[in-house]
Design a protein around this motif. Structure first.
Motif, PDB file in Angstrom:
ATOM      1  N   ASP A   1      29.312 -10.136   3.943  1.00  0.00           N
ATOM      2  CA  ASP A   1      29.110  -9.666   5.313  1.00  0.00           C
ATOM      3  C   ASP A   1      28.984 -10.615   5.924  1.00  0.00           C
ATOM      4  O   ASP A   1      28.689 -10.730   7.074  1.00  0.00           O
ATOM      5  CB  ASP A   1      28.057  -8.671   5.417  1.00  0.00           C
ATOM      6  N   GLY A   2      29.286 -12.125   5.493  1.00  0.00           N
ATOM      7  CA  GLY A   2      29.219 -13.074   6.327  1.00  0.00           C
ATOM      8  C   GLY A   2      27.790 -13.819   6.278  1.00  0.00           C
ATOM      9  O   GLY A   2      27.519 -14.994   6.718  1.00  0.00           O
ATOM     10  N   SER A   3      26.932 -13.237   5.666  1.00  0.00           N
ATOM     11  CA  SER A   3      25.284 -13.905   5.468  1.00  0.00           C
ATOM     12  C   SER A   3      25.417 -15.026   4.653  1.00  0.00           C
ATOM     13  O   SER A   3      26.293 -15.121   3.806  1.00  0.00           O
ATOM     14  CB  SER A   3      24.421 -12.741   5.188  1.00  0.00           C
ATOM     15  N   VAL A   4      24.321 -15.762   4.752  1.00  0.00           N
ATOM     16  CA  VAL A   4      24.428 -16.966   3.833  1.00  0.00           C
ATOM     17  C   VAL A   4      22.772 -17.104   2.966  1.00  0.00           C
ATOM     18  O   VAL A   4      21.843 -16.633   3.771  1.00  0.00           O
ATOM     19  CB  VAL A   4      24.322 -18.366   4.785  1.00  0.00           C
ATOM     20  N   LEU A   5      23.059 -17.380   1.833  1.00  0.00           N
ATOM     21  CA  LEU A   5      21.847 -17.426   0.915  1.00  0.00           C
ATOM     22  C   LEU A   5      21.760 -18.901   0.689  1.00  0.00           C
ATOM     23  O   LEU A   5      22.462 -19.800   0.102  1.00  0.00           O
ATOM     24  CB  LEU A   5      21.964 -16.802  -0.285  1.00  0.00           C
ATOM     25  N   LEU A   6      20.383 -19.611   0.626  1.00  0.00           N
ATOM     26  CA  LEU A   6      19.934 -20.750   0.265  1.00  0.00           C
ATOM     27  C   LEU A   6      18.792 -21.323  -0.136  1.00  0.00           C
ATOM     28  O   LEU A   6      17.893 -20.518   0.386  1.00  0.00           O
ATOM     29  CB  LEU A   6      20.722 -21.942   1.092  1.00  0.00           C
ATOM     30  N   PHE A   7      18.364 -22.318  -0.746  1.00  0.00           N
ATOM     31  CA  PHE A   7      17.018 -22.397  -1.184  1.00  0.00           C
ATOM     32  C   PHE A   7      16.926 -23.768  -0.146  1.00  0.00           C
ATOM     33  O   PHE A   7      17.496 -24.610   0.011  1.00  0.00           O
ATOM     34  CB  PHE A   7      16.897 -23.093  -2.440  1.00  0.00           C
ATOM     35  N   SER A   8      15.482 -23.576   0.384  1.00  0.00           N
ATOM     36  CA  SER A   8      14.914 -24.976   1.190  1.00  0.00           C
ATOM     37  C   SER A   8      13.589 -25.093   0.704  1.00  0.00           C
ATOM     38  O   SER A   8      12.955 -23.966   0.246  1.00  0.00           O
ATOM     39  CB  SER A   8      15.116 -24.672   2.666  1.00  0.00           C
ATOM     40  N   GLY A   9      13.124 -26.295   1.002  1.00  0.00           N
ATOM     41  CA  GLY A   9      11.782 -26.639   0.512  1.00  0.00           C
ATOM     42  C   GLY A   9      11.690 -26.507  -1.082  1.00  0.00           C
ATOM     43  O   GLY A   9      12.632 -26.746  -1.893  1.00  0.00           O
ATOM     44  N   LEU A  10      10.858 -26.071  -1.553  1.00  0.00           N
ATOM     45  CA  LEU A  10      10.222 -25.914  -2.804  1.00  0.00           C
ATOM     46  C   LEU A  10      11.074 -24.713  -3.527  1.00  0.00           C
ATOM     47  O   LEU A  10      12.206 -24.826  -4.142  1.00  0.00           O
ATOM     48  CB  LEU A  10       8.810 -25.932  -3.082  1.00  0.00           C
ATOM     49  N   GLY A  11      10.356 -23.557  -3.563  1.00  0.00           N
ATOM     50  CA  GLY A  11      11.063 -22.313  -4.211  1.00  0.00           C
ATOM     51  C   GLY A  11      11.308 -21.411  -3.105  1.00  0.00           C
ATOM     52  O   GLY A  11      11.450 -20.202  -3.273  1.00  0.00           O
ATOM     53  N   ASN A  12      11.667 -21.759  -1.792  1.00  0.00           N
ATOM     54  CA  ASN A  12      11.846 -20.652  -0.875  1.00  0.00           C
ATOM     55  C   ASN A  12      13.380 -20.295  -0.517  1.00  0.00           C
ATOM     56  O   ASN A  12      14.083 -21.169  -0.545  1.00  0.00           O
ATOM     57  CB  ASN A  12      11.325 -21.445   0.503  1.00  0.00           C
ATOM     58  N   LEU A  13      13.488 -18.982  -0.646  1.00  0.00           N
ATOM     59  CA  LEU A  13      14.876 -18.699  -0.605  1.00  0.00           C
ATOM     60  C   LEU A  13      15.003 -17.888   0.677  1.00  0.00           C
ATOM     61  O   LEU A  13      14.465 -17.171   1.061  1.00  0.00           O
ATOM     62  CB  LEU A  13      14.904 -17.619  -1.769  1.00  0.00           C
ATOM     63  N   LEU A  14      16.099 -18.397   1.224  1.00  0.00           N
ATOM     64  CA  LEU A  14      16.280 -17.906   2.478  1.00  0.00           C
ATOM     65  C   LEU A  14      17.691 -17.228   2.757  1.00  0.00           C
ATOM     66  O   LEU A  14      18.622 -17.624   2.156  1.00  0.00           O
ATOM     67  CB  LEU A  14      16.472 -19.184   3.621  1.00  0.00           C
ATOM     68  N   LYS A  15      17.738 -16.256   3.356  1.00  0.00           N
ATOM     69  CA  LYS A  15      18.959 -15.503   3.780  1.00  0.00           C
ATOM     70  C   LYS A  15      19.252 -15.642   5.364  1.00  0.00           C
ATOM     71  O   LYS A  15      18.309 -15.062   6.044  1.00  0.00           O
ATOM     72  CB  LYS A  15      19.000 -14.192   3.312  1.00  0.00           C
ATOM     73  N   LEU A  16      20.210 -16.044   5.624  1.00  0.00           N
ATOM     74  CA  LEU A  16      20.681 -15.927   7.272  1.00  0.00           C
ATOM     75  C   LEU A  16      21.531 -15.373   7.520  1.00  0.00           C
ATOM     76  O   LEU A  16      22.692 -15.202   6.724  1.00  0.00           O
ATOM     77  CB  LEU A  16      21.044 -17.511   7.532  1.00  0.00           C
TER      78      LEU A  16
END
Length: 391
Positions: free
Chosen positions: A109-124
């Motif tokens: 769907d064009g969304s993005v998953l990545l880790f930033s920082g320590l164990g922080n999982l982000l979805k944009l």
């Protein structure tokens, strides 16, 4: 399962990487794009550039992580994610806390998953807005640190360590773990990998086997092969025979025949000298070959397997104690024999190549120029090694 088969230099098949092959006949190549980052990152270094990922609309996603010394924005580590069109013209960017620029996943769907920082999982979402942010899976002074991840079906399979800190910010213990998340950031399961220290890489093969590489400080590096039923099939340790030295694995790949390619470097704590390391293991973990070189300070940062079975390694090197870091790309056949190598201009943290056109490779990197704030860049080269084109 105990580690076995310590890496011994007297069994290592040494081949000096002949950097006389590296050419710099001119500086006609121009930077494709430079992406200035805000003043809080002036003078940053120690960066990493994730592989360039194509998005569902034909554009690209860039993921740069870095540390910076003036800390005016809080902690001294940051991640900047940049969405571009097909010509690398920026469309949006997000500056995030913490640094973990190894992998970026683009969903259908064009969304993005990545880790930033320590164990922080982000979805944009496709416009860079935060859809989900999951973290704090542990409570300080215990922290979950994710070092690498891959997307297998609908599961994010990550590897990292559970670190315990003392009151002065030092890690007193570190336990390697594999952690599974679903696409909504929910923690599915955790597997402890004994008392190993920080893992650096995770990769699954077509049979469902999992490979985890990492480092043990001055005791060297390791790689585990874990079967689909979570049973350890074999484990290897790589240790320099030189006192106060270590090894680090920065990337690993699996060839079509099941052989394992490991790319990284040696490092000496006393002299701060280092050299590139490329190892090949058979599917049962036996050492096939190992190659290193004696450039002043150097490292393989990525290894890519091409459709024809050849390899492309990228990394950085310093030729003397007075020189700046320079990035390079090196084309090899499947045995590791060098076809060509190219040194590029001063810089660091070069990504694996993106094959945008058949004869054109694109790289993400940092420009090592403090007057330009070490801005992250994208540049392109031809893929034959004939034309010299440093940025």
């Amino acid at each position: 399962t105990p580690l076995n088969d310590n890496y011994k230099q007297n069994t290592m098949k040494k081949t000096t990487l002949l950097f006389l092959l590296l050419t710099s006949l001119g500086y006609a190549q121009t930077i494709t794009r430079s992406f200035p980052i805000t003043a809080s990152s002036v003078g940053y270094s120690m960066g990493s550039s994730a592989p360039i990922v194509q998005t569902t609309d034909g554009g690209y996603l860039l993921n740069y992580s870095y540390s910076y010394p003036n800390w005016d924005a809080g902690a001294g580590y940051g991640t900047t994610v940049i969405k571009t069109d097909a010509n690398f013209v920026p469309q949006w960017s997000r500056k995030l806390y913490g640094g973990n620029g190894k992998k970026t996943f683009v969903l259908g769907d064009g969304s993005v998953l990545l880790f930033s920082g320590l164990g922080n999982l982000l979805k944009l979402d496709a416009n860079g807005q935060t859809v989900m942010s999951k973290g704090n899976f542990t409570t300080y002074p215990i922290q979950l640190v994710i070092s690498d991840a891959e997307l297998v079906g609908t599961t994010i399979k990550a590897v990292g360590s559970v670190d315990t800190y003392n009151g002065f910010g030092w890690v007193t213990s570190s336990i390697a773990v594999m952690v599974d998340f679903d696409l909504d950031g929910n923690l599915l399961q955790t597997q402890v990998l004994g008392s190993l220290k920080r893992p650096s890489n995770i990769l699954h093969d077509a049979l469902g086997n999992c490979y985890v590489a990492g480092y043990l400080g001055n005791q060297g590096s390791y790689i585990y092969k874990i079967g689909a039923n979570n049973t350890v099939l074999w484990a290897k340790r790589f240790q320099s025979p030189i006192a106060n030295s270590s090894t680090s694995i920065n990337d690993l790949k699996i060839l079509a025949n099941g052989d394992v390619i490991l790319a990284g470097y040696f490092y000496n704590y006393e002299t701060s000298l280092g050299s590139m390391l490329l190892c090949r293991l058979s599917p049962d973990g036996s050492l096939i070959s190992a190659k290193a070189n004696g450039v002043y300070v150097s490292s393989f940062d990525s290894i890519t397997v091409l459709p024809d079975g050849g390899l492309v390694a990228t990394g950085f090197l310093r030729e003397t104690d007075l020189s700046f870091s320079r990035t390079f790309a090196m084309r090899m056949d499947s045995s590791g024999a060098i076809s060509w190598s190219k040194l590029y201009n001063e810089g660091f943290a070069i990504s694996a190549p993106l094959v945008k056109e058949t004869n054109n490779w694109y790289y993400a990197a940092f420009h090592n120029n403090y007057t330009d704030n070490n801005n992250p860049i994208v540049f392109n080269t031809e893929n034959t090694g004939v034309i010299d084109c440093p940025y």
